[in-house]
Design a protein around this motif. Structure first.
Motif, mmCIF file in Angstrom:
data_model
loop_
_atom_site.group_PDB
_atom_site.id
_atom_site.type_symbol
_atom_site.label_atom_id
_atom_site.label_comp_id
_atom_site.label_asym_id
_atom_site.label_seq_id
_atom_site.Cartn_x
_atom_site.Cartn_y
_atom_site.Cartn_z
ATOM 1 N N SER A 261 46.976 49.710 31.193
ATOM 2 C CA SER A 261 47.592 48.707 32.067
ATOM 3 C C SER A 261 46.501 47.824 32.669
ATOM 4 N N SER A 262 46.907 46.643 33.088
ATOM 5 C CA SER A 262 45.938 45.714 33.680
ATOM 6 C C SER A 262 45.400 46.269 34.996
ATOM 7 N N ASP A 263 46.221 47.026 35.743
ATOM 8 C CA ASP A 263 45.740 47.635 36.983
ATOM 9 C C ASP A 263 44.660 48.671 36.695
ATOM 10 N N PHE A 264 44.859 49.482 35.656
ATOM 11 C CA PHE A 264 43.885 50.495 35.275
ATOM 12 C C PHE A 264 42.560 49.829 34.881
ATOM 13 N N LYS A 265 42.645 48.763 34.092
ATOM 14 C CA LYS A 265 41.437 48.052 33.677
ATOM 15 C C LYS A 265 40.688 47.505 34.885
ATOM 16 N N PHE A 266 41.440 46.925 35.811
ATOM 17 C CA PHE A 266 40.814 46.339 37.001
ATOM 18 C C PHE A 266 40.161 47.413 37.865
ATOM 19 N N LYS A 267 40.832 48.570 38.013
ATOM 20 C CA LYS A 267 40.254 49.661 38.804
ATOM 21 C C LYS A 267 38.963 50.176 38.184
ATOM 22 N N ILE A 268 38.926 50.256 36.862
ATOM 23 C CA ILE A 268 37.710 50.714 36.200
ATOM 24 C C ILE A 268 36.578 49.723 36.417
ATOM 25 N N LEU A 269 36.867 48.427 36.279
ATOM 26 C CA LEU A 269 35.829 47.421 36.504
ATOM 27 C C LEU A 269 35.306 47.470 37.940
ATOM 28 N N GLN A 270 36.210 47.666 38.887
ATOM 29 C CA GLN A 270 35.790 47.801 40.292
ATOM 30 C C GLN A 270 34.955 49.055 40.487
ATOM 31 N N TYR A 271 35.360 50.160 39.876
ATOM 32 C CA TYR A 271 34.658 51.425 40.010
ATOM 33 C C TYR A 271 33.238 51.314 39.441
ATOM 34 N N ILE A 272 33.104 50.661 38.304
ATOM 35 C CA ILE A 272 31.776 50.465 37.715
ATOM 36 C C ILE A 272 30.903 49.651 38.646
ATOM 37 N N GLN A 273 31.474 48.607 39.226
ATOM 38 C CA GLN A 273 30.722 47.742 40.136
ATOM 39 C C GLN A 273 30.319 48.500 41.400
ATOM 40 N N LYS A 274 31.255 49.245 41.957
ATOM 41 C CA LYS A 274 31.017 49.944 43.227
ATOM 42 C C LYS A 274 30.041 51.096 43.055
ATOM 43 N N GLU A 275 30.209 51.899 42.014
ATOM 44 C CA GLU A 275 29.408 53.110 41.829
ATOM 45 C C GLU A 275 28.163 52.875 40.984
ATOM 46 N N SER A 276 27.985 51.673 40.454
ATOM 47 C CA SER A 276 26.866 51.357 39.541
ATOM 48 C C SER A 276 26.816 52.368 38.404
ATOM 49 N N LEU A 277 27.962 52.602 37.801
ATOM 50 C CA LEU A 277 28.108 53.582 36.737
ATOM 51 C C LEU A 277 27.808 52.919 35.390
ATOM 52 N N ALA B 118 32.543 52.128 24.583
ATOM 53 C CA ALA B 118 32.095 51.250 25.664
ATOM 54 C C ALA B 118 32.415 49.794 25.370
ATOM 55 N N ALA B 119 32.574 49.451 24.106
ATOM 56 C CA ALA B 119 32.880 48.066 23.749
ATOM 57 C C ALA B 119 34.221 47.625 24.341
ATOM 58 N N ILE B 120 35.112 48.556 24.537
ATOM 59 C CA ILE B 120 36.410 48.243 25.141
ATOM 60 C C ILE B 120 36.212 47.735 26.566
ATOM 61 N N ILE B 121 35.364 48.425 27.311
ATOM 62 C CA ILE B 121 35.119 48.023 28.706
ATOM 63 C C ILE B 121 34.367 46.693 28.743
ATOM 64 N N VAL B 122 33.436 46.486 27.809
ATOM 65 C CA VAL B 122 32.711 45.218 27.743
ATOM 66 C C VAL B 122 33.688 44.070 27.517
ATOM 67 N N LYS B 123 34.676 44.276 26.657
ATOM 68 C CA LYS B 123 35.685 43.245 26.395
ATOM 69 C C LYS B 123 36.519 42.981 27.652
ATOM 70 N N TRP B 124 36.894 44.050 28.350
ATOM 71 C CA TRP B 124 37.655 43.862 29.595
ATOM 72 C C TRP B 124 36.840 43.039 30.583
ATOM 73 N N ASN C 151 36.135 35.497 32.254
ATOM 74 C CA ASN C 151 36.612 34.219 31.724
ATOM 75 C C ASN C 151 37.984 33.813 32.244
ATOM 76 N N PHE C 152 38.908 34.772 32.370
ATOM 77 C CA PHE C 152 40.292 34.424 32.681
ATOM 78 C C PHE C 152 40.823 35.043 33.969
ATOM 79 N N GLY C 153 40.021 35.831 34.652
ATOM 80 C CA GLY C 153 40.482 36.477 35.871
ATOM 81 C C GLY C 153 41.412 37.635 35.551
#
Length: 175
Positions: free
Chosen positions: A64-80, A94-100, A106-108
């Motif tokens: 889901s888009s919410d799950f993707k957004f939470k993961i991106l936030q988690y990576i940013q916050k935890e420097s994972l 990992a390429a999946i997360i890079v694409k997200w 690019n598109f928000g």
């Protein structure tokens, strides 16, 4: 229909056991088995975190888009790292997360939403007729309609004349 898998479960387990039980390095196992070192490292991480289930090939999943957004936030916050994030959230690559991440930049948030899969549906060639209004045509509209009719008629006559000339030239060539 099952997804085609490059490396099966038994092969992955054999590589992981060589690293864990026999104390080989990931690089030496990769060279010995003809696999990249990074794949062996990924398999060892998933095995350590999920056990033997971590090596089982998974079907394509949609997130889901919410799950993707939470993961991106988690990576940013935890420097994972991306690899650690893949193991933590059970994402195969990992390429999946890079694409997200790229889509989000690019598109928000819209870029994280699911896109339709497969070919787009073919548009029909059907064109709707213009609705005729109940009002009578004005003099100007009638004249414009007549001009359009005369132009079409003129074009048709020109094409017909060109066809006749082409036939006559073909007859002249064949004596």
């Amino acid at each position: 229909m099952e997804r085609k898998v490059k490396y099966d479960y038994a092969f992955k387990l054999e590589c992981v056991e060589l690293v864990i039980n026999e104390h080989y390095s990931c690089e030496s196992v990769g060279n010995k088995k003809g696999v990249s070192k990074s794949n062996v490292e990924k398999w060892v991480r998933f095995y350590n975190h999920y056990g033997e289930n971590g090596l089982v090939p998974r079907k394509n999943r949609s997130y889901s888009s919410d799950f993707k957004f939470k993961i991106l936030q988690y990576i940013q916050k935890e420097s994972l790292s991306l690899r650690d994030c893949c193991v933590k959230f059970d994402i195969p690559d990992a390429a999946i997360i890079v694409k997200w991440k790229r889509d989000f930049i690019n598109f928000g948030f819209e870029g994280l939403k699911q896109k339709p899969r497969g070919r787009p549906k073919k548009m029909s060639d059907f064109k709707r007729k213009k609705r005729k209004s109940d009002k009578p045509l004005t003099k100007e509209e009638k004249l414009l309609q007549e001009i359009e009719f005369l132009r079409c008629e003129n074009d048709l006559l020109k094409k017909f004349q060109a066809l006749i000339q082409a036939e006559e030239q073909a007859k002249k060539r064949k004596p």
